[in-house]
Design a protein around this motif. Sequence first.
Motif, PDB file in Angstrom:
ATOM      1  N   PRO A  54      -9.109  11.629   5.085  1.00  0.00           N
ATOM      2  CA  PRO A  54      -8.898  10.521   6.019  1.00  0.00           C
ATOM      3  C   PRO A  54      -9.992  10.411   7.076  1.00  0.00           C
ATOM      4  N   GLU A  55     -10.765  11.477   7.277  1.00  0.00           N
ATOM      5  CA  GLU A  55     -11.849  11.413   8.245  1.00  0.00           C
ATOM      6  C   GLU A  55     -12.981  10.516   7.747  1.00  0.00           C
ATOM      7  N   LYS A  56     -13.150  10.431   6.439  1.00  0.00           N
ATOM      8  CA  LYS A  56     -14.224   9.623   5.866  1.00  0.00           C
ATOM      9  C   LYS A  56     -13.751   8.238   5.431  1.00  0.00           C
ATOM     10  N   ALA A  57     -12.454   8.088   5.191  1.00  0.00           N
ATOM     11  CA  ALA A  57     -11.913   6.819   4.689  1.00  0.00           C
ATOM     12  C   ALA A  57     -11.913   5.751   5.780  1.00  0.00           C
ATOM     13  N   GLN A  58     -11.958   4.517   5.344  1.00  0.00           N
ATOM     14  CA  GLN A  58     -11.892   3.360   6.224  1.00  0.00           C
ATOM     15  C   GLN A  58     -10.707   2.494   5.792  1.00  0.00           C
ATOM     16  N   PRO A  59     -10.139   1.691   6.691  1.00  0.00           N
ATOM     17  CA  PRO A  59      -9.069   0.777   6.282  1.00  0.00           C
ATOM     18  C   PRO A  59      -9.541  -0.088   5.114  1.00  0.00           C
ATOM     19  N   GLY A  60      -8.693  -0.212   4.119  1.00  0.00           N
ATOM     20  CA  GLY A  60      -9.026  -0.989   2.930  1.00  0.00           C
ATOM     21  C   GLY A  60      -9.606  -0.160   1.802  1.00  0.00           C
ATOM     22  N   ASP A  61     -10.029   1.087   2.096  1.00  0.00           N
ATOM     23  CA  ASP A  61     -10.508   1.970   1.030  1.00  0.00           C
ATOM     24  C   ASP A  61      -9.338   2.372   0.141  1.00  0.00           C
ATOM     25  N   PRO A  62      -9.608   2.665  -1.127  1.00  0.00           N
ATOM     26  CA  PRO A  62      -8.534   3.111  -2.026  1.00  0.00           C
ATOM     27  C   PRO A  62      -7.914   4.419  -1.544  1.00  0.00           C
ATOM     28  N   LEU A  63      -6.604   4.541  -1.698  1.00  0.00           N
ATOM     29  CA  LEU A  63      -5.936   5.804  -1.389  1.00  0.00           C
ATOM     30  C   LEU A  63      -6.477   6.884  -2.303  1.00  0.00           C
ATOM     31  N   GLY A  64      -6.607   8.084  -1.781  1.00  0.00           N
ATOM     32  CA  GLY A  64      -7.000   9.204  -2.614  1.00  0.00           C
ATOM     33  C   GLY A  64      -5.901   9.519  -3.616  1.00  0.00           C
ATOM     34  N   ALA A  65      -6.280  10.083  -4.746  1.00  0.00           N
ATOM     35  CA  ALA A  65      -5.323  10.350  -5.823  1.00  0.00           C
ATOM     36  C   ALA A  65      -4.201  11.284  -5.393  1.00  0.00           C
ATOM     37  N   ASN A  66      -4.527  12.324  -4.633  1.00  0.00           N
ATOM     38  CA  ASN A  66      -3.492  13.281  -4.221  1.00  0.00           C
ATOM     39  C   ASN A  66      -2.467  12.624  -3.298  1.00  0.00           C
ATOM     40  N   LEU A  67      -2.939  11.859  -2.328  1.00  0.00           N
ATOM     41  CA  LEU A  67      -2.022  11.186  -1.407  1.00  0.00           C
ATOM     42  C   LEU A  67      -1.216  10.122  -2.134  1.00  0.00           C
ATOM     43  N   GLN A  68      -1.867   9.379  -3.015  1.00  0.00           N
ATOM     44  CA  GLN A  68      -1.175   8.337  -3.766  1.00  0.00           C
ATOM     45  C   GLN A  68      -0.066   8.942  -4.630  1.00  0.00           C
ATOM     46  N   THR A  69      -0.360  10.037  -5.309  1.00  0.00           N
ATOM     47  CA  THR A  69       0.650  10.710  -6.143  1.00  0.00           C
ATOM     48  C   THR A  69       1.785  11.232  -5.281  1.00  0.00           C
ATOM     49  N   PHE A  70       1.454  11.854  -4.144  1.00  0.00           N
ATOM     50  CA  PHE A  70       2.476  12.374  -3.247  1.00  0.00           C
ATOM     51  C   PHE A  70       3.418  11.264  -2.779  1.00  0.00           C
ATOM     52  N   LEU A  71       2.849  10.160  -2.285  1.00  0.00           N
ATOM     53  CA  LEU A  71       3.680   9.061  -1.794  1.00  0.00           C
ATOM     54  C   LEU A  71       4.534   8.463  -2.903  1.00  0.00           C
ATOM     55  N   ARG A  72       3.955   8.295  -4.071  1.00  0.00           N
ATOM     56  CA  ARG A  72       4.717   7.741  -5.204  1.00  0.00           C
ATOM     57  C   ARG A  72       5.905   8.638  -5.534  1.00  0.00           C
ATOM     58  N   GLU A  73       5.659   9.938  -5.618  1.00  0.00           N
ATOM     59  CA  GLU A  73       6.749  10.868  -5.936  1.00  0.00           C
ATOM     60  C   GLU A  73       7.838  10.835  -4.876  1.00  0.00           C
ATOM     61  N   ARG A  74       7.465  10.843  -3.600  1.00  0.00           N
ATOM     62  CA  ARG A  74       8.469  10.882  -2.533  1.00  0.00           C
ATOM     63  C   ARG A  74       9.272   9.585  -2.453  1.00  0.00           C
ATOM     64  N   PHE A  75       8.603   8.456  -2.527  1.00  0.00           N
ATOM     65  CA  PHE A  75       9.333   7.194  -2.424  1.00  0.00           C
ATOM     66  C   PHE A  75      10.197   6.955  -3.660  1.00  0.00           C
ATOM     67  N   LEU A  76       9.747   7.363  -4.834  1.00  0.00           N
ATOM     68  CA  LEU A  76      10.564   7.208  -6.035  1.00  0.00           C
ATOM     69  C   LEU A  76      11.752   8.152  -6.014  1.00  0.00           C
ATOM     70  N   LEU A  77      11.571   9.358  -5.484  1.00  0.00           N
ATOM     71  CA  LEU A  77      12.691  10.289  -5.378  1.00  0.00           C
ATOM     72  C   LEU A  77      13.778   9.724  -4.471  1.00  0.00           C
ATOM     73  N   GLU A  78      13.362   9.064  -3.383  1.00  0.00           N
ATOM     74  CA  GLU A  78      14.340   8.457  -2.478  1.00  0.00           C
ATOM     75  C   GLU A  78      15.131   7.369  -3.189  1.00  0.00           C
ATOM     76  N   LEU A  79      14.468   6.612  -4.048  1.00  0.00           N
ATOM     77  CA  LEU A  79      15.147   5.541  -4.773  1.00  0.00           C
ATOM     78  C   LEU A  79      16.079   6.059  -5.848  1.00  0.00           C
ATOM     79  N   ARG A  80      15.754   7.225  -6.394  1.00  0.00           N
ATOM     80  CA  ARG A  80      16.524   7.774  -7.516  1.00  0.00           C
ATOM     81  C   ARG A  80      17.665   8.689  -7.108  1.00  0.00           C
ATOM     82  N   GLU A  81      17.791   9.010  -5.825  1.00  0.00           N
ATOM     83  CA  GLU A  81      18.865   9.893  -5.399  1.00  0.00           C
ATOM     84  C   GLU A  81      20.208   9.258  -5.741  1.00  0.00           C
ATOM     85  N   PRO A  82      21.040   9.988  -6.479  1.00  0.00           N
ATOM     86  CA  PRO A  82      22.340   9.418  -6.858  1.00  0.00           C
ATOM     87  C   PRO A  82      23.279   9.305  -5.662  1.00  0.00           C
TER      88      PRO A  82
END
Length: 85
Positions: A54-82
């Motif tokens: 995040p120190e090198k990234a600028q607004p509008g730059d693509p999310l890094g793969a690790n952060l993108q995967t992390f966010l996807r997993e967390r938000f999908l887990l919230e949606l899938r909780e029974p």
Amino acid sequence: MIASHDEWLAGLDEPLRQEALQCLLAGTYSRALLASLRDSGPVISRRERGLDDPEKAQPGDPLGANLQTFLRERFLLELREPAWF
């Protein structure tokens, strides 16, 4: 700085969680997300950062793969909780 992305995400208020979700859907960093990561995001070794610096990234730059995967997993887990009845 904190130890993990999980702790960082847990510490976000609702508007910033929604901002993180919007960034995930858009696939890019926003000013608010970058500010949060820079101020209170986890410390990641230089070798592990890759595009997740995040120190090198600028607004509008693509999310890094690790952060993108992390966010996807967390938000999908919230949606899938029974719902327990």
